[in-house]
Design an enzyme around this catalytic site. Structure first.
Site, PDB file in Angstrom:
ATOM      1  N   HIS A   1     -23.498 -14.245  29.513  1.00 55.24           N
ATOM      2  CA  HIS A   1     -22.339 -14.619  28.699  1.00 55.24           C
ATOM      3  C   HIS A   1     -21.032 -14.101  29.275  1.00 55.24           C
ATOM      4  O   HIS A   1     -19.967 -14.647  29.006  1.00 55.24           O
ATOM      5  CB  HIS A   1     -22.555 -14.215  27.250  1.00 55.24           C
ATOM      6  CG  HIS A   1     -23.540 -15.124  26.584  1.00 55.24           C
ATOM      7  ND1 HIS A   1     -24.878 -14.839  26.520  1.00 55.24           N
ATOM      8  CD2 HIS A   1     -23.381 -16.365  26.045  1.00 55.24           C
ATOM      9  CE1 HIS A   1     -25.503 -15.853  25.936  1.00 55.24           C
ATOM     10  NE2 HIS A   1     -24.626 -16.788  25.638  1.00 55.24           N
TER      11      HIS A   1
ATOM     12  N   ARG B   1     -22.053 -23.931  16.428  1.00 62.51           N
ATOM     13  CA  ARG B   1     -23.392 -23.377  16.514  1.00 62.51           C
ATOM     14  C   ARG B   1     -23.416 -22.123  15.635  1.00 62.51           C
ATOM     15  O   ARG B   1     -22.539 -21.256  15.771  1.00 62.51           O
ATOM     16  CB  ARG B   1     -23.686 -23.023  17.977  1.00 62.51           C
ATOM     17  CG  ARG B   1     -25.150 -22.733  18.199  1.00 62.51           C
ATOM     18  CD  ARG B   1     -25.553 -21.444  18.830  1.00 62.51           C
ATOM     19  NE  ARG B   1     -24.738 -20.693  19.681  1.00 62.51           N
ATOM     20  CZ  ARG B   1     -24.972 -20.525  20.996  1.00 62.51           C
ATOM     21  NH1 ARG B   1     -25.942 -21.148  21.578  1.00 62.51           N
ATOM     22  NH2 ARG B   1     -24.221 -19.709  21.692  1.00 62.51           N
TER      23      ARG B   1
ATOM     24  N   GLU C   1     -33.924 -25.021  23.152  1.00 60.53           N
ATOM     25  CA  GLU C   1     -33.741 -24.005  24.204  1.00 60.53           C
ATOM     26  C   GLU C   1     -34.936 -23.058  24.320  1.00 60.53           C
ATOM     27  O   GLU C   1     -34.891 -22.049  25.015  1.00 60.53           O
ATOM     28  CB  GLU C   1     -32.434 -23.228  23.999  1.00 60.53           C
ATOM     29  CG  GLU C   1     -32.212 -22.681  22.620  1.00 60.53           C
ATOM     30  CD  GLU C   1     -30.877 -21.967  22.474  1.00 60.53           C
ATOM     31  OE1 GLU C   1     -30.189 -21.697  23.468  1.00 60.53           O
ATOM     32  OE2 GLU C   1     -30.520 -21.647  21.325  1.00 60.53           O
TER      33      GLU C   1
ATOM     34  N   ASP D   1     -31.060 -20.928  28.159  1.00 60.81           N
ATOM     35  CA  ASP D   1     -32.229 -20.258  27.600  1.00 60.81           C
ATOM     36  C   ASP D   1     -33.513 -21.011  27.911  1.00 60.81           C
ATOM     37  O   ASP D   1     -34.549 -20.403  28.141  1.00 60.81           O
ATOM     38  CB  ASP D   1     -32.066 -20.075  26.084  1.00 60.81           C
ATOM     39  CG  ASP D   1     -31.213 -18.862  25.789  1.00 60.81           C
ATOM     40  OD1 ASP D   1     -31.456 -17.808  26.396  1.00 60.81           O
ATOM     41  OD2 ASP D   1     -30.283 -18.968  24.977  1.00 60.81           O
TER      42      ASP D   1
ATOM     43  N   CYS E   1     -25.766 -28.639  26.144  1.00 59.50           N
ATOM     44  CA  CYS E   1     -24.617 -27.733  26.158  1.00 59.50           C
ATOM     45  C   CYS E   1     -24.874 -26.509  27.028  1.00 59.50           C
ATOM     46  O   CYS E   1     -24.059 -25.603  27.090  1.00 59.50           O
ATOM     47  CB  CYS E   1     -24.238 -27.318  24.740  1.00 59.50           C
ATOM     48  SG  CYS E   1     -25.582 -26.494  23.878  1.00 59.50           S
TER      49      CYS E   1
HETATM   50  C1  PEP Z   1     -28.048 -22.180  26.282  1.00 56.98           C
HETATM   51  O1  PEP Z   1     -28.922 -21.348  26.084  1.00 56.98           O
HETATM   52  O2  PEP Z   1     -28.109 -23.027  27.181  1.00 56.98           O
HETATM   53  C2  PEP Z   1     -26.834 -22.204  25.434  1.00 56.98           C
HETATM   54  C3  PEP Z   1     -25.966 -23.170  25.524  1.00 56.98           C
HETATM   55  O3  PEP Z   1     -26.623 -21.158  24.592  1.00 56.98           O
HETATM   56  P1  PEP Z   1     -26.164 -19.705  25.098  1.00 56.98           P
HETATM   57  O4  PEP Z   1     -25.766 -19.819  26.550  1.00 56.98           O
HETATM   58  O5  PEP Z   1     -25.027 -19.264  24.265  1.00 56.98           O
HETATM   59  O6  PEP Z   1     -27.383 -18.884  24.896  1.00 56.98           O
HETATM   60 MG    MG Z   2     -28.924 -20.243  24.245  1.00 55.43          MG
END
Ligand code: PEP
Ligand code: MG
Length: 579
Positions: free
Chosen positions: A192, A335, A434, A458, A505
């Site tokens: 992140h 989300r 995911e 994920d 996403c």
């Molecule tokens: C993902 O897991 O691809 C996603 C979009 O959520 P995050 O990256 O916030 O876990």
């Molecule tokens: Mg994710």
């Protein structure tokens, strides 16, 4: 001159001086026994530290009042009350006299106990206040240990920020006008921290292992985020080369931006939708400059990570409303809270989750704390009157979780009605795919979802058992692994069989090398860091759906990611020879 290679986390080139950030966390609080005669002096140290911390908080409070920031002023007022709380002070004194240990240890021990009790409390207000206790205790610790607190928000010069590791909350707090580049020893492309660097348009190279040890005061650095390279003290000719590359990069960006108003349509008329991912409400307006047709993922948990601020219903309502208003009629997918993993907050995540990526994360945490979840759902529902909102649940592993989440949404609606709070009549509710179990049961989940959004960050992590934040195993995170391609196809086909849209996403949606295969597999919506939209659009505009379908079909027949890589590279060389 020295060259280091790492993970390309955010594109762009920058040249400049660095700032080495060593963090403010105290991992090893000293703990030692004291004699009876030292109790008084330890107590006096506590009182002096309390007074010094209170003086800082008073100054911050006055500054917030001057800036007419009532929310911040209230927080500092609450911190002051905690520092002056006689019950807390009595507790410290009692334990000091009973245990006869140094005061830093006693303060940290008692604060940790209070925070963990508050975090697991059933009272939402108490849970939200835990962040304040953690903050106050942190401030006290700086005073007691005589360490000067440094906030990345206080940077006053343009710098390349170098750190061993940075938490997403630290990236959120940094002075974004001053941080021109980010380099880290740790971190993977889909961590992140990397996602935030891309969102803020800051070139970044992560996973460099030793960068914090390689640099010395006065060094000049070149950061090439796209190539994942860092050059320490470049020679004159190398410096000139990069100065030129900065200009070329800018020219390329300007050219791409000239296409933002074109529809995302292939040469043979296949239209898809390109949306943006955002992490903080302030990003919303900027995504329109890149031609985003909506927000496909608003990572609401970042609201809960803002240091020193609790995410009460009103604060959430204002944040969601501001994003919806900025986007007008365009859809905004919020989300619900995906806390956990590398996104930790002292007021929500318990500190003792031993395996956070497989632990109490996202929807699991929300279903276990219906108050917390319904507070967020009510805030989203109330904000829905300001635009076109969709709701999406993260980390759904099976239909039972989806059903529970949907039933809590119904409860939240009933609560709003009871409180006479208005909300939009029709709100689409989608499921994030995911976790492999979700992809494998996509046909079942589709029955209860208005849309799917595939979280490849994920999905890849859990399918291939690769920690997305660990650079040592990032070589295994191959999106063209046959296992991932099969799960993508299963999900998209299941969505279409039920007549709902399949969106993506995860970071793969913004990776141009994957665009043709994703088009060919039938993906309807691509949501990504806004700045990646023009490049993905370039690929879409320059191709035909027919050639993409053929490519996807061939890819599904490949037995290894290497084979698919070769196939895709050949395709790109044929259709985009100048790339
Ligand atoms: C993902 O897991 O691809 C996603 C979009 O959520 P995050 O990256 O916030 O876990
Ligand atoms: Mg994710």
């Amino acid at each position: 001159m020295k060259k280091l290679s790492g993970v390309s986390a955010s594109p762009g080139i920058v040249i400049g001086k660095f700032f080495l950030y060593q963090g403010n966390e105290f991992h090893d609080i000293p703990r030692y026994a004291i004699g009876k005669t030292q109790i008084d002096s330890e107590w006096r140290r506590f009182l002096a530290a309390t007074e010094a911390a209170a003086a800082d908080v008073r100054a911050l409070h006055d500054k917030a009042v001057q800036e007419t920031s009532k929310e911040k002023a209230d927080i500092f007022q609450a911190h002051l009350m905690m520092l002056e709380d006689t019950e807390f002070q009595d507790q410290i004194k009692k334990q000091l006299e009973a245990d006869r240990e140094n005061i830093e240890w006693i303060v940290s021990d008692i604060s940790r106990g209070i925070v963990s009790k508050m975090v697991s409390s059933s009272d939402a207000y108490l849970r939200e206040r835990a962040v304040d206790i953690a903050d106050v205790s942190h401030r006290m610790m700086h005073k007691l240990l005589g360490v000067k607190e440094f906030s990345l928000a206080d940077l006053t010069e343009d710098v390349i920020l170098v750190a061993h590791d940075l938490m997403p909350s630290e990236v959120l707090a940094m002075n974004k006008d001053r941080v021109k580049g980010i380099l880290m020893d740790m971190g993977g492309r889909t961590s992140h921290t990397a996602i935030l660097a891309r969102a803020f348009g800051v070139p970044a190279v992560l996973g460099l292992s030793t960068v914090t040890r390689e640099i010395t005061t006065g060094d000049i650095l070149v950061v090439d985020g796209g190539a994942g390279q860092v050059i320490i003290n470049p020679s004159k000719s190398v410096l000139l080369k990069y100065q030129d590359a900065i200009k070329q990069y800018q020219r390329k960006q300007d050219k791409l931006l000239s296409e933002v108003d074109l529809p995302a349509e292939t040469k043979d008329g296949h239209r898809v939708c390109l949306k943006a991912n955002i992490e903080v409400p302030e990003e919303a307006e900027a995504v329109l400059h890149y031609g985003a047709e909506g927000i496909g993922l608003y990572r609401s948990e970042f609201l809960f990570l803002t240091p020193g601020q609790a995410a009460e219903e009103e604060r959430q309502y204002h944040a969601y409303s501001s994003v919806l208003k900025a986007m007008g009629d365009l859809p905004v997918t919020i989300r619900t809270l995906d806390m956990g993993g590398d996104k930790v907050s002292p007021n929500i995540q318990p500190a003792d989750d031993k395996n956070p990526l497989l632990g109490w994360r996202a929807i699991r945490m929300c279903l276990a704390q219906p108050d917390l979840f319904k507070t967020q759902l009510r805030a989203i529902l109330r904000a829905s009157v300001h635009g076109n909102v969709k709701i999406m649940f993260p980390m759904i592993s099976g239909v039972e979780e989806l059903e529970q989440a949907l039933s809590l949404l119904e409860e939240a609606k009933a609560e709003c009605l009871q409180r006479k709070q208005r909300f939009a009549k029709k709100i689409d509710v989608g499921t994030m795919i995911e976790i492999p179990s979700a992809a494998l049961t996509a046909d079942i989940l589709a029955q209860k979802s208005d849309f799917f959004s595939i979280g490849t960050n994920d999905l890849l992590q859990y399918t291939l058992a690769v920690d997305r934040g660990n650079e040592k195993v990032s070589y295994l995170a191959q999106p063209f692994h046959p296992a991932l391609l099969r799960l993508l196809k299963l999900t998209i086909d299941a969505a279409h069989a039920k007549g709902i849209k399949a969106a993506m996403c995860g970071e793969l949606a913004g990776a141009t090398f994957a665009t043709p295969i994703l088009l060919g597999l039938g993906l309807d919506e691509f949501s990504m860091t806004a700045s990646a939209i023009p490049m993905v659009k370039r690929i879409i505009l320059g191709t035909t759906i027919e050639s993409c379908r053929t490519l996807a079909e061939k890819a599904m027949g490949c037995t290894s990611y290497k084979q698919t890589d070769t196939l895709v590279n050949a395709w790109l060389a044929e259709y985009f020879p100048s790339k």
